[in-house]
Motif scaffolding. Sequence first.
Motif, mmCIF file in Angstrom:
data_model
loop_
_atom_site.group_PDB
_atom_site.id
_atom_site.type_symbol
_atom_site.label_atom_id
_atom_site.label_comp_id
_atom_site.label_asym_id
_atom_site.label_seq_id
_atom_site.Cartn_x
_atom_site.Cartn_y
_atom_site.Cartn_z
ATOM 1 N N TYR A 306 47.849 75.393 58.943
ATOM 2 C CA TYR A 306 48.052 73.965 59.232
ATOM 3 C C TYR A 306 48.106 73.716 60.740
ATOM 4 C CZ TYR A 306 49.816 74.756 54.484
ATOM 5 O OH TYR A 306 49.956 75.159 53.196
ATOM 6 N N PRO A 307 46.991 73.949 61.449
ATOM 7 C CA PRO A 307 47.013 73.790 62.906
ATOM 8 C C PRO A 307 47.377 72.385 63.357
ATOM 9 C CG PRO A 307 44.757 74.033 62.091
ATOM 10 C CD PRO A 307 45.669 74.367 60.957
ATOM 11 N N ASP A 308 47.118 71.384 62.506
ATOM 12 C CA ASP A 308 47.424 69.999 62.884
ATOM 13 C C ASP A 308 48.919 69.737 62.992
ATOM 14 O OD1 ASP A 308 47.328 70.497 60.082
ATOM 15 O OD2 ASP A 308 47.395 68.347 59.700
ATOM 16 N N LYS A 309 49.745 70.616 62.428
ATOM 17 C CA LYS A 309 51.196 70.472 62.543
ATOM 18 C C LYS A 309 51.712 70.976 63.891
ATOM 19 C CE LYS A 309 52.218 70.669 57.585
ATOM 20 N NZ LYS A 309 52.995 71.376 56.524
ATOM 21 N N PHE A 310 50.881 71.720 64.589
ATOM 22 C CA PHE A 310 51.287 72.304 65.870
ATOM 23 C C PHE A 310 50.492 71.737 67.047
ATOM 24 C CE2 PHE A 310 52.409 75.335 62.635
ATOM 25 C CZ PHE A 310 53.567 75.956 63.059
ATOM 26 N N LEU A 311 49.259 71.335 66.796
ATOM 27 C CA LEU A 311 48.349 70.933 67.864
ATOM 28 C C LEU A 311 47.907 69.484 67.683
ATOM 29 C CD1 LEU A 311 46.094 74.117 67.723
ATOM 30 C CD2 LEU A 311 47.811 73.629 69.472
#
Length: 486
Positions: A306-311
């Motif tokens: 879930y890269p969208d939760k970090f970036l």
Amino acid sequence: MAVPPLKASSFLQFHAIRPLIFSISILLTLITILEALEVGGNGENGIFKEILRDEAVFRLKELGKVSDREGYLERTFLSPASLRAADLIISWMQDAGLRTWVDQMGNIHGRTEAITTSSKALIIGSHMDTVVDAGMYDGLLGIISAISAVKALKISKKLEKLQRPVEVIAFSDEEGIRFQSTFLGSAAIAGTLARSILQVSDKSGFTLQDVLKENSVEATEEILSKVKYNSESVWGYVEVHIEQGPVLETLDYPLGIVKGIAGQTRLKVMVSGTQGHAGTVPMLLRQDPMVASAELIVTLESLCKYPDKFLTIGEGSGILQKESFSGLVCTVGELSCWPSASNVIPGQVNFTVDIRAMDDKARAAIVSEFSKQISERCDNRLVNCSIEHKHSAEATHCDKDLTSQLKHAADSAIRKLSTHDLGDMPVLMSGAGHDAMAMSKLTKIGMLFVRCRGGISHSPDEFVMKDDVWAAGLALVHFLEQHVVE
């Protein structure tokens, strides 16, 4: 193109008279005679079942028996088994009408010239080395399919009508098992092999230079430079390879077009804490590097799922798009601790991180964010952390025109062999590295994937169905026929 200074007969004694090779030569002669008598069954309908399927599968099984170990397949750079395998490959290349030689890095070449001798050459290849406890299709399928396709052209009297030279190469080392350095064979041909590799040692203490010298090659920088091909003499490079993943099987499709090979970053994370007695140190007073490492590994999984939760991901200039993270995979494959005792809180934990993505900017963003997470979480747990960057390789993109030709050829092959319409051919990203990555530094590349059972590779359970071997070989035949002058 570099002119080979040594023939196969003077390198590694590949052409020493042996009963095995004599027997195989007789068998191959008989097969060729039978095929010539059965051109109607092969040539008229153009499917070459006996060559592209039956003989190809037989040859894959024969190579699968050639191992340095009892009980499992292992064949590394210039090992005794690799020399025996080379004998077979050379004999099969010659059976297909190819002129053969072996270069100073142990790569096996088979070449046929074209009507126009000044034309740039098409190279088709893959690797003949294996991992430990390997399957018999990784690398080898690409070599055998290429030889079989050339043989099919020979049988159909089209080999002498090629508009450009075709060269099949069995690369000596891609896996990097013996010297822990991948692409020894293809990188040497592409001219990107670091000269320092000559002094790298295997587990027995022998350097690459020692091993080459044992095989009658004085390995100097000057000699290795002669292996390099001139980019002006090469038109392109094509590689057939098993997918090593489950996508084609899931889609029920025998072949897939490769759009590119993922870039890769390898890290080593070292976490230091306070070693102590498992029974006497209270939980709230511990500085446990194992627990910190566990948290970091779970964080990595979340980041890559879930890269969208970090970036920051979305629309706009300079902002990474959601599509950039398509195919992103992250793996912790190795973990060690000290002192590794059941009744001791570890003092040191090390683990590896492998991050792969088709988009290099997305991969860099993941590496940067994970480094940030390591710093923050290690501070919170009062442990010391450091990161070593062990390896980095940019993503490799396949050439659009070459890929289009391969797709057309593969579509034609599948239409001939399939009883029903399978729909559009899948377009895939390769998460694994291939010789095509090294060859992309020399010329444009194209790749074709072949379905494998369960997506399993680097395992004795690796398996490709006979008809899928056939489809791969026939796709190469159709691809080569696009370069035949009628």
